[in-house]
Design an enzyme around this catalytic site. Sequence first.
Site, short mmCIF file in Angstrom:
data_model
loop_
_atom_site.label_atom_id
_atom_site.label_comp_id
_atom_site.label_asym_id
_atom_site.label_seq_id
_atom_site.Cartn_x
_atom_site.Cartn_y
_atom_site.Cartn_z
CG HIS A 67 -26.17 32.78 0.13
ND1 HIS A 67 -25.26 33.82 0.06
CD2 HIS A 67 -27.38 33.32 -0.18
CE1 HIS A 67 -25.89 34.93 -0.28
NE2 HIS A 67 -27.17 34.66 -0.42
CG ASP A 84 -30.24 36.33 -1.26
OD1 ASP A 84 -28.98 36.38 -1.34
OD2 ASP A 84 -30.88 35.28 -1.38
CB CYS A 126 -23.16 35.78 1.73
SG CYS A 126 -22.43 34.28 2.43
#
Length: 206
Positions: A67, A84, A126
Amino acid sequence: RYLEHEYLNKNPRSKIILLRPSMSFLLMQTSDPLTLKSALPDFSTSTHIFLPVNNASEVEVAEAGSHWSLLLVSVIDAVAFHYDSLGNDNERHAHTVCDKLEVLLGLRLRFLHMRDAPQQENGSDCGVFVCMVMKHLLLDRLLTAEAEDKVNMTMRDHFVNANGGRKEILKVAEKFRKEGERRRSRSASPFGKSERSKSPPRIGDD
């Protein structure tokens, strides 16, 4: 690199640093950040630093981690904003990077986990989110602001289209590929193509 080449280099007064992912990871893993000072950009005059954050913990495993998130440090405000796209999945790792950066800057940073950051809908977007959020914050917030402006760092009303972001990145890559081909064609020999074999050379008997 694209944002630096196309935008930051054209704004020489800008003191914004886009730290490479590899250096951000190295910073997170080192026990003494000061040992990296000579390998890192000069932060002494920087106003903002963008740092991609990865959750890899094994330094000896290539392409580890699953991630990415984005840490934006406003040095002039002593605040670190963490974006995030998977909730707070990378918050601990971003805190670690922030702690190491404090040592290099000699500055205490207030850490803000941005709970209104755009969220991905799968497990593979991501990286695109980091690129698109970075681009938006850099081009539409920081580089367009005047010195006396107070820039709002919330992403509450900003939507990230991951598919559109991928197409945009591919378009940029294709642009540079074509530019590279044009440069190679202009620098080609004026005597035409060589008729020699393209096979690699072999070692002789002598």
